[in-house]
Scaffold this motif. Structure first.
Motif, short mmCIF file in Angstrom:
data_model
loop_
_atom_site.label_atom_id
_atom_site.label_comp_id
_atom_site.label_asym_id
_atom_site.label_seq_id
_atom_site.Cartn_x
_atom_site.Cartn_y
_atom_site.Cartn_z
N UNK A 2 55.99 42.63 45.82
CA UNK A 2 54.56 42.82 45.61
C UNK A 2 53.98 43.67 46.73
N UNK A 3 53.06 44.56 46.35
CA UNK A 3 52.48 45.44 47.34
C UNK A 3 51.68 44.68 48.38
N UNK A 4 50.84 43.77 47.94
CA UNK A 4 50.01 43.03 48.87
C UNK A 4 49.94 41.57 48.46
N UNK A 5 50.30 40.70 49.39
CA UNK A 5 50.11 39.27 49.19
C UNK A 5 48.88 38.90 50.00
N UNK A 110 50.17 41.79 37.07
CA UNK A 110 49.41 42.76 36.28
C UNK A 110 50.32 43.71 35.51
N UNK A 111 49.81 44.19 34.37
CA UNK A 111 50.54 45.15 33.53
C UNK A 111 49.89 46.52 33.67
N UNK A 146 55.33 43.92 41.98
CA UNK A 146 53.94 44.31 42.17
C UNK A 146 53.22 44.44 40.84
N UNK A 147 53.96 44.86 39.80
CA UNK A 147 53.36 45.08 38.49
C UNK A 147 54.46 45.15 37.45
N UNK A 148 54.06 45.07 36.18
CA UNK A 148 54.94 45.34 35.04
C UNK A 148 54.50 46.66 34.43
N UNK A 149 55.43 47.45 33.95
CA UNK A 149 55.11 48.76 33.39
C UNK A 149 55.41 48.78 31.90
N UNK A 159 50.73 50.47 16.00
CA UNK A 159 51.88 49.95 16.74
C UNK A 159 51.42 48.98 17.82
N UNK A 160 52.32 48.07 18.20
CA UNK A 160 52.03 47.09 19.24
C UNK A 160 53.10 47.14 20.33
N UNK A 161 52.72 46.67 21.50
CA UNK A 161 53.65 46.48 22.62
C UNK A 161 53.78 44.98 22.83
N UNK A 162 54.99 44.48 22.77
CA UNK A 162 55.24 43.06 23.02
C UNK A 162 56.01 42.91 24.33
N UNK A 163 56.11 41.68 24.80
CA UNK A 163 56.77 41.43 26.08
C UNK A 163 58.24 41.85 26.05
N UNK A 164 58.87 41.82 24.87
CA UNK A 164 60.28 42.20 24.78
C UNK A 164 60.50 43.69 25.02
N UNK A 165 59.45 44.50 24.91
CA UNK A 165 59.58 45.94 25.13
C UNK A 165 59.37 46.33 26.58
N UNK A 166 59.14 45.36 27.45
CA UNK A 166 58.92 45.62 28.87
C UNK A 166 60.13 45.16 29.67
N UNK A 167 60.62 46.01 30.56
CA UNK A 167 61.73 45.64 31.42
C UNK A 167 61.22 44.73 32.53
N UNK A 168 61.68 43.48 32.51
CA UNK A 168 61.25 42.51 33.51
C UNK A 168 62.17 42.57 34.73
#
Length: 217
Positions: A2-5, A110-111, A146-149, A159-168
């Motif tokens: 994370x960038x800032x705690x 954050x996303x 720091x974030x999810x992209x 179209x939709x973006x779901x959590x499965x389409x994001x690299x965790x």
């Protein structure tokens, strides 16, 4: 990482027990205790106004803090309990847990969206509707993203973006055990209204078939 705690500044409390806690409150402080890890419990006081601001910011119980106490090494903590006055609903005591780097915790991450220029749905006038600007993940304290992209590249209207389409990040997972929606590309209101009007006109143009009476004889 994370960038800032955020820092949480506290003072070591001299003395324990109800008397010391009452004195802290008279001094506009909120008493607390830091426990866990390999160190002894540390009694602390946190300025009342600073704590109120943190509580009003939201998600205090799921935010990782860098605890700064004069004379002590900085340590990462997460709040496990905030006791409140039953009448005034103001904080009267809090418990902070020290975290090891390997400790698993729940945090809201954050996303961030990228690829707007490569999103056909947006170039056609569509609107990005964000359902979840942040996602609660189970992460390790020593490896907090720091974030999810989320990529918008190639998305069309509808179209939709779901959590499965994001690299965790490795070792993390959502607290919700299903493929939930993060965002979608919707048609602009003017286009949606025009489509509804066209559908209504098309329905009006359809004349239902009726049986004709025939005379016999």
């Amino acid at each position: 990482m994370a960038g800032e705690i955020p820092d949480l500044v506290a003072h070591e409390r001299k003395g324990t027990g109800k008397g010391a806690a009452r004195q802290a409150r008279r001094d506009h402080m909120v008493p607390g205790i830091v426990y866990g890890g390999e160190a002894d419990p540390l009694p602390i006081n946190i300025p009342f106004n600073a704590l109120i601001k943190r509580l009003r910011d939201g998600r205090f119980l799921s935010t990782l803090f860098n605890l700064k106490v004069e004379g002590q090494e900085d340590v990462r903590v997460i709040c496990r309990n905030v006791q409140r006055d039953v009448v005034k609903d103001l904080p009267t005591h809090l418990d902070l847990l020290r975290l090891k780097r390997s400790t698993k915790i729940n945090l809201f991450i954050p996303v961030e969206f990228e690829g707007e220029d490569e999103c056909p749905g947006l170039t056609k006038g569509g609107i990005l509707t964000v359902v979840r600007p942040e996602v609660e993940l189970i992460v390790t304290a020593g490896d907090i993203p720091e974030k999810l992209t989320a990529s918008l590249e190639g998305l069309e209207i509808g179209d939709t973006i779901t959590i499965s389409s994001i690299d965790l990040p490795a070792g993390s997972k959502p607290t919700i055990d299903r493929d939930f929606v993060i965002a979608n590309v919707q048609a602009p209101s003017s286009l949606a209204a025009a489509e509804d009007e066209e559908e209504g006109e098309a329905a009006a143009d359809e004349v239902p078939a009726t049986e004709q009476d025939t005379d016999e004889g």
